[in-house]
Enzyme design. Structure first.
Site, PDB file in Angstrom:
ATOM      1  N   CYS A  36       0.829  -1.210   0.000  1.00 44.48           N
ATOM      2  CA  CYS A  36       0.000   0.000   0.000  1.00 44.48           C
ATOM      3  C   CYS A  36       0.864   1.263   0.000  1.00 44.48           C
ATOM      4  O   CYS A  36       1.527   1.558   0.992  1.00 44.48           O
ATOM      5  CB  CYS A  36      -0.914  -0.059   1.229  1.00 44.48           C
ATOM      6  SG  CYS A  36      -1.679   1.491   1.685  1.00 44.48           S
ATOM      7  N   CYS A  39       0.085   3.867   2.667  1.00 44.13           N
ATOM      8  CA  CYS A  39       0.515   3.361   3.980  1.00 44.13           C
ATOM      9  C   CYS A  39       1.989   3.702   4.203  1.00 44.13           C
ATOM     10  O   CYS A  39       2.386   4.093   5.302  1.00 44.13           O
ATOM     11  CB  CYS A  39       0.350   1.845   4.066  1.00 44.13           C
ATOM     12  SG  CYS A  39      -1.364   1.290   3.934  1.00 44.13           S
TER      13      CYS A  39
END
Length: 111
Positions: A36, A39
């Protein structure tokens, strides 16, 4: 990426209840995954908050790929999602990349 900063707890099915639900301090949980991008962008901010709020909040990370059951239990549909737990209850939910100012604002509201 992968290893959390020294003062960030890595959550698992085995320690979630003790580290989050039974915690004396508010707990900021970062639901993330290795693949991600956002993230990875928010991770340094979460690390900074863990350092700056040491002793006032606990910061923890949960890899949603490894612990899909916990992610599902808390309705994590997209990541990063940051949940702030207080006395075992979710008191704030932030979805997607957030600025540090926004994160500080949420933390301060619940301290």
């Amino acid at each position: 990426m992968g290893l959390a900063a020294p003062n960030i707890v890595t959550l698992t099915d085995a320690n979630f209840k003790e580290e989050v639900l039974s915690a004396q301090l508010p707990v900021l949980v970062d639901f993330w995954a290795v693949w991600c991008g956002p993230c990875r962008m928010i991770a340094p901010l979460v690390d900074e908050l863990a350092e700056e709020y040491k002793g006032r909040i606990k910061v923890a990370k949960l890899n949603v790929d490894e612990y899909q059951g916990l992610a599902a239990e808390y309705g994590i549909m997209s990541i990063p999602t940051l949940l702030l737990f207080k006395n075992g209850e979710v008191v704030s939910r932030l979805i997607g990349y957030q600025t540090k100012d926004k994160l500080v604002q949420v933390l301060e509201k619940h301290l």
